[in-house]
Write a protein that holds these residues in place. Structure first.
Motif, PDB file in Angstrom:
ATOM      1  N   UNK A  47       0.501  43.323  99.473  1.00 30.83           N
ATOM      2  CA  UNK A  47       0.343  43.311  98.021  1.00 30.83           C
ATOM      3  C   UNK A  47       1.268  42.319  97.329  1.00 30.83           C
ATOM      4  N   UNK A  48       2.366  41.995  98.022  1.00 30.30           N
ATOM      5  CA  UNK A  48       3.342  41.141  97.338  1.00 30.30           C
ATOM      6  C   UNK A  48       2.814  39.744  97.104  1.00 30.30           C
ATOM      7  N   UNK A  49       2.060  39.228  98.075  1.00 29.65           N
ATOM      8  CA  UNK A  49       1.604  37.842  97.980  1.00 29.65           C
ATOM      9  C   UNK A  49       0.942  37.606  96.635  1.00 29.65           C
ATOM     10  N   UNK A  50      -0.041  38.463  96.318  1.00 29.91           N
ATOM     11  CA  UNK A  50      -0.757  38.293  95.059  1.00 29.91           C
ATOM     12  C   UNK A  50       0.122  38.632  93.875  1.00 29.91           C
ATOM     13  N   UNK A  51       0.902  39.712  94.027  1.00 26.13           N
ATOM     14  CA  UNK A  51       1.675  40.185  92.889  1.00 26.13           C
ATOM     15  C   UNK A  51       2.656  39.120  92.417  1.00 26.13           C
ATOM     16  N   UNK A  52       3.378  38.510  93.360  1.00 26.35           N
ATOM     17  CA  UNK A  52       4.377  37.529  92.952  1.00 26.35           C
ATOM     18  C   UNK A  52       3.718  36.260  92.425  1.00 26.35           C
ATOM     19  N   UNK A  53       2.637  35.841  93.130  1.00 28.03           N
ATOM     20  CA  UNK A  53       1.995  34.610  92.697  1.00 28.03           C
ATOM     21  C   UNK A  53       1.391  34.784  91.307  1.00 28.03           C
ATOM     22  N   UNK A  54       0.647  35.877  91.127  1.00 28.62           N
ATOM     23  CA  UNK A  54       0.043  36.138  89.823  1.00 28.62           C
ATOM     24  C   UNK A  54       1.123  36.409  88.794  1.00 28.62           C
ATOM     25  N   UNK A  55       2.123  37.164  89.237  1.00 26.74           N
ATOM     26  CA  UNK A  55       3.210  37.515  88.326  1.00 26.74           C
ATOM     27  C   UNK A  55       3.854  36.292  87.735  1.00 26.74           C
ATOM     28  N   UNK A  56       4.096  35.285  88.578  1.00 24.79           N
ATOM     29  CA  UNK A  56       4.793  34.115  88.042  1.00 24.79           C
ATOM     30  C   UNK A  56       3.907  33.380  87.040  1.00 24.79           C
ATOM     31  N   UNK A  57       2.587  33.400  87.277  1.00 27.06           N
ATOM     32  CA  UNK A  57       1.703  32.755  86.302  1.00 27.06           C
ATOM     33  C   UNK A  57       1.710  33.514  84.985  1.00 27.06           C
ATOM     34  N   UNK A  58       1.621  34.841  85.083  1.00 27.62           N
ATOM     35  CA  UNK A  58       1.591  35.651  83.864  1.00 27.62           C
ATOM     36  C   UNK A  58       2.897  35.466  83.093  1.00 27.62           C
ATOM     37  N   UNK A  59       4.000  35.436  83.815  1.00 24.19           N
ATOM     38  CA  UNK A  59       5.289  35.275  83.138  1.00 24.19           C
ATOM     39  C   UNK A  59       5.348  33.925  82.444  1.00 24.19           C
ATOM     40  N   UNK A  60       4.867  32.896  83.135  1.00 24.46           N
ATOM     41  CA  UNK A  60       4.944  31.569  82.540  1.00 24.46           C
ATOM     42  C   UNK A  60       4.078  31.491  81.281  1.00 24.46           C
ATOM     43  N   UNK A  61       2.872  32.064  81.366  1.00 22.52           N
ATOM     44  CA  UNK A  61       1.985  31.991  80.210  1.00 22.52           C
ATOM     45  C   UNK A  61       2.438  32.867  79.068  1.00 22.52           C
TER      46      UNK A  61
END
Lengths: 249, 645
Positions: B263-277
């Protein structure tokens, strides 16, 4: 099998179609828009359920599986290649390819090994750290193929894999699919509009209005096979979008 | 379809996207309206209550307006950004820019009109309820619902102006963009995660510095330092969301053994995009939530203060009289009459106070007879005193006395009368108000008291005495109408100084308490409502961002489902993506608030020795519960949406 879409106007998407695919076969499904190609693929993908009839994949009937087992079945037995690649933009090329394995909780060492192998095979080693937004369509589709292959599925289901690619990239992708099919005996079912793409297959199935229309097998030369596909397409009529007049050189 | 209808349909058919925004702006209109109903209430006769009601509401209204302006502006520009593709299409189809501007203006005004109408409707519907709350808080006899054009006019004018300002400024925002850019969409999900290393580190450093400064300032409270801390924390928060988190995530992403996990792979990758946006939105939500937590926290901490008030002022009505006071008898008569008028039972204890000079401190002290003191201690239910001859007990009148007066025994002589006494300790409770007794007060044995016969040096015998009157009223909260004119004299002559020019001193804690209570309750009431508006707004930001990303997320989850992700796994993935968006700003706001509360506690200890830890804990827990329920509500809707495809 038969598929009826219920609704205000019931729509018969697939009408008593029967199809048998041998292990290790590379088959194309062609037909005009609305002929039921995508419905057929979705049913084989187990994400849609036929109204009547059965599917057997490697001796398993996915219709009899519980929901979670069905997911696991898809995860381990099927690989998908889409027209618009559907890579996850947040992940790098490498991460996109290992995604099916991470979802399965495989050991990291194994994933690294596999991704190295496949990247080499698909000529992606140089761009492993890139994002989907930074690579070309051909590279994106090869990444998607890598993602579909990495867990060594029994069947690869490809929905217009060359639809968004230029002819050079399309040729690359088709050659890769052919090689995968020949080397690792992976069954490939590909839906396409493109007679050139279809000419790479062992067999082409034509459907029209959800019913079986015709079926042709490859002979020795791709050139003549292509010509025969074109002939059937012109017989098929309807609005075959990509009915092209190009000849294979 | 006319142009107006087109604009109308755009709003109404997108109402789901606008839902949270509508709710927040309707609520803000509603709160504003209720405040103005109170502000213009004709039945608050008490001038003082009128003043604090008007003043308090005015401040609350201004805060509300500023915040709403900001909130509306931010939301509208986010909406327009999300719809930029649509605008590009309209321009491409041949719509003129002026028409587009008119469209946006019309849409904004439609939203505004709906929010104002619904907000005022609900505000009016609930004002009776709010008046009941206010009546309870102010101990008013009645506060009826009234109908006047003023609150309506104020609300409509203010919010109409707000929406006009917003629609004009959002038109300006769109004008800057070219069609091609609009068509591409404002948010390009290219997956690039950029952060600037020094900013990332600076963010963390600033936050740590701010927190350490809070801890340092506990030793020595410094107003100047407070401003620096707030500044550091605000900038630190901004960099934290814009760069630091991305930096931290990228550090994790480098470690594949940690990162390549189901689950981490998606969570961190998506998370960083959401945080940036959403960095800016996270920043706003954090600051807004911190403000909301703090305003509620500060106000609830006042309740601690009021609960200690009784302990500090145990005597219901206190009157002290110097020897030259001509009104003594008249005032006491008047107070008794007023207590009878209010049907309050009371007990009056009179203290004949003698003054002597203490040899150890060379200061004048008040002497009180043991028996008189005990007759007050009985109704107050404080410990009785039993003194041998020659013994004495100090009565502390301030917090400081408690701390500074030595606990040790002290030998002294009442100089004028040559009576030796041994101070054996101090009384463990407050009894007399410090301003009313002027000198240090000592309780002595009745026999010793009798022996004090000489006047102060240089004074007559009469001049060396004064009289204390203590009214004990069991129902002390109901004494707010007793001694009102005396209280006025005290306020007019003393103001906030400690110097009493009168020959008497009067204090009615019941009256003061009702004022303090009314003020603080009003603060609590306004603070809670403003905090609710802030929280709703913060929630609506999150909701809106989720909603505009829904299409993209849906597509991703569709791919994942084809790849064989089970429903349970999908929920896990969704959790890992939603939790940071909900709880990252919230978490930082919690940390900010905790440090602010630690600081506040230090200030309170200095002011009144009040512990606010319990109240703070309750406030933080309450906000956590709200946030968690909001998370579950949104997650439920979100999962329903992505599974519907």
């Amino acid at each position: 099998m038969t598929k009826v879409y219920e609704g205000k106007v019931a729509h018969l998407a697939i009408n008593q179609l029967s199809l048998e695919v041998e292990k290790g076969e590379f088959i194309a499904v062609m037909g005009p828009s609305g002929s039921g190609k995508t419905t057929l693929l979705n049913i084989i993908s187990t994400i849609d359920i036929p109204t009547s009839g059965d599917i057997l994949i490697n001796g398993t009937n996915p219709l009899h599986l519980a929901k979670n087992d069905l997911s696991l079945f898809r995860r381990r037995q099927l690989g998908f290649v889409f027209q618009d690649f559907n890579l996850l933009p947040a992940l790098t090329v490498e991460e996109n390819m290992v995604l099916p394995l991470t979802l399965d909780g495989q050991p990291v060492e194994l994933m690294k090994e596999k991704v190295r192998e496949i990247a080499e095979h698909l000529d992606l080693t140089a761009i492993l750290e890139k994002r989907p937004s930074e690579i070309s369509g051909g590279q994106a589709q090869r990444t998607a193929i890598g993602r579909a292959l990495i867990h060594e599925p029994a069947i690869i289901l490809a929905d217009e894999p060359t639809g968004n690619l230029d002819s050079k990239a399309a040729k690359d992708v088709l050659e890769i699919l052919t090689r995968v099919n020949q080397v690792s005996q992976t069954t490939i079912i590909m839906v396409t509009h493109d007679p050139i793409a279809a000419s790479y297959c062992d067999r082409v199935l034509f459907i029209k209005d959800g019913e079986f229309f015709n079926e042709i097998y490859k002979d020795d030369r791709r050139q003549t096979f292509f010509q025969r596909i074109l002939n059937v397409l012109s017989l098929l009529g309807g609005n075959v979008n990509d009915l092209s007049t190009i000849r294979l050189s | 379809m006319t142009f107006q209808q087109f604009a109308y349909h755009n709003v109404i058919r997108n109402s789901r996207v606008y839902a949270a925004f509508f709710m927040a702006s309707i609520f803000s209109v509603m709160v504003f309206f209720v405040y103005s109903m109170l502000m213009f209430h004709p039945n608050i006769e008490d001038q003082f209550l009128r003043d604090i009601a008007f003043g308090g509401m005015l401040i609350a209204e201004i805060i509300l307006i500023i915040f709403t302006l900001f909130f509306l502006f931010y939301s509208m520009s986010a909406f327009l950004q999300a719809r930029s593709k649509e605008f590009g299409l309209l321009l491409n189809l041949g719509m003129e820019k002026t028409q587009l501007n008119r469209l946006i203006f019309l849409e904004t005004m439609i939203i505004g009109a709906i929010s104002i109408t619904v907000g005022i409707f609900w505000g009016f519907a609930f004002s009776k309820f709010f008046f009941m709350v206010i009546r309870e808080l102010f101990l008013l006899d009645n506060l009826p619902l009234y109908l006047s054009w003023k609150p309506f006019a104020l609300t409509i004018v203010v919010f109409l102006t707000l929406f006009i300002i917003i629609s004009i400024s959002s038109v300006v925002f769109i004008r800057k963009n070219e069609i091609v850019q609009l068509l591409k969409g404002y948010w390009k999900h290219n997956g690039q995660v950029e952060y600037i290393r020094w900013k990332a580190i600076l963010g963390i450093v600033l936050l740590f510095t701010a927190y350490s400064l809070v801890l340092i300032s506990l030793i020595q409270i410094n107003v100047f330092l407070t401003f620096i801390i707030i500044l550091l924390a605000t900038i630190g928060t901004y960099f934290f969301f814009s760069d630091s988190i991305l930096f931290l995530i990228s550090q994790i992403r480098k470690r594949k053994n940690l990162y390549w996990h189901p689950f981490r792979l998606l969570a961190f990758a998506e998370g960083s995009i959401k945080v940036r946006e959403n960095a800016r939105m996270f920043f706003v939500v954090t600051i807004v939530s911190t403000l909301a937590f703090l305003s509620v926290g500060v106000v609830t901490s006042f309740t601690s203060f009021t609960s200690q008030y009784r302990e500090l002022n145990p005597v219901s009505i206190f009157y002290s009289s110097e020897w030259d006071n001509p009104f003594e008898e008249a005032h006491i008569m008047q107070l008794s009459h007023e207590l009878q008028r209010e049907n309050l039972s009371y007990e009056l204890i009179k203290f004949q106070v003698k003054k002597q000079t203490s040899s150890s401190s060379q200061e004048v002290v008040n002497l009180i007879k043991e028996s008189e003191f005990n007759s007050l201690a009985i109704p107050l239910k404080t410990p009785l005193i039993d003194l041998e001859q020659g013994e004495a007990i100090l009565v502390p009148s301030t917090q400081e006395d408690f701390r500074t007066l030595s606990q040790q025994e002290e030998q002294t002589v009442l100089e004028e009368s040559s009576v030796p006494i041994q101070i054996v300790g101090q009384y463990k409770h407050f009894v007399f108000p410090s301003l009313g007794i002027k000198n240090r007060t000592i309780i002595i044995n009745d026999e010793d008291y009798r022996l004090v016969t000489e006047p102060l040096f240089g004074y007559g015998l009469k001049e060396s005495t004064s009289t204390f009157y203590a009214f004990h009223v069991p129902e002390w909260l109901r004494t707010k109408d007793v001694g009102v004119d005396l209280d006025k004299i005290m306020i007019n002559t003393m103001g906030t100084s400690n110097i009493n020019p009168n020959p008497f001193y009067f204090v009615n804690p019941g009256l003061n308490y009702s004022i303090i209570r009314a003020t603080f309750s009003l603060l609590l009431f306004t603070g809670l409502l403003v905090a609710a508006v802030l929280l709703l707004a913060a929630g609506s930001f999150v909701y809106f961002k989720l909603y505009t990303d829904l299409e993209r997320d849906k597509k991703q989850y569709d791919v994942l489902r084809r790849m064989g992700v089970t429903d349970q796994e999908l929920v896990k993935i969704v959790n890992r993506q939603l939790i940071p968006q909900f709880f990252l700003p919230w978490g930082l706001a919690m940390v900010h608030s905790t440090f602010s509360f630690i600081f506040l506690q230090a200030v309170w200890v200095d002011l009144a020795a009040v512990s606010i830890a319990m109240e703070m804990l309750l406030v933080l827990i309450a906000f956590t519960v709200i946030q968690v329920s909001y998370f579950y509500l949104i997650r439920w809707r979100y999962i329903a949406h992505i599974q519907a495809s």
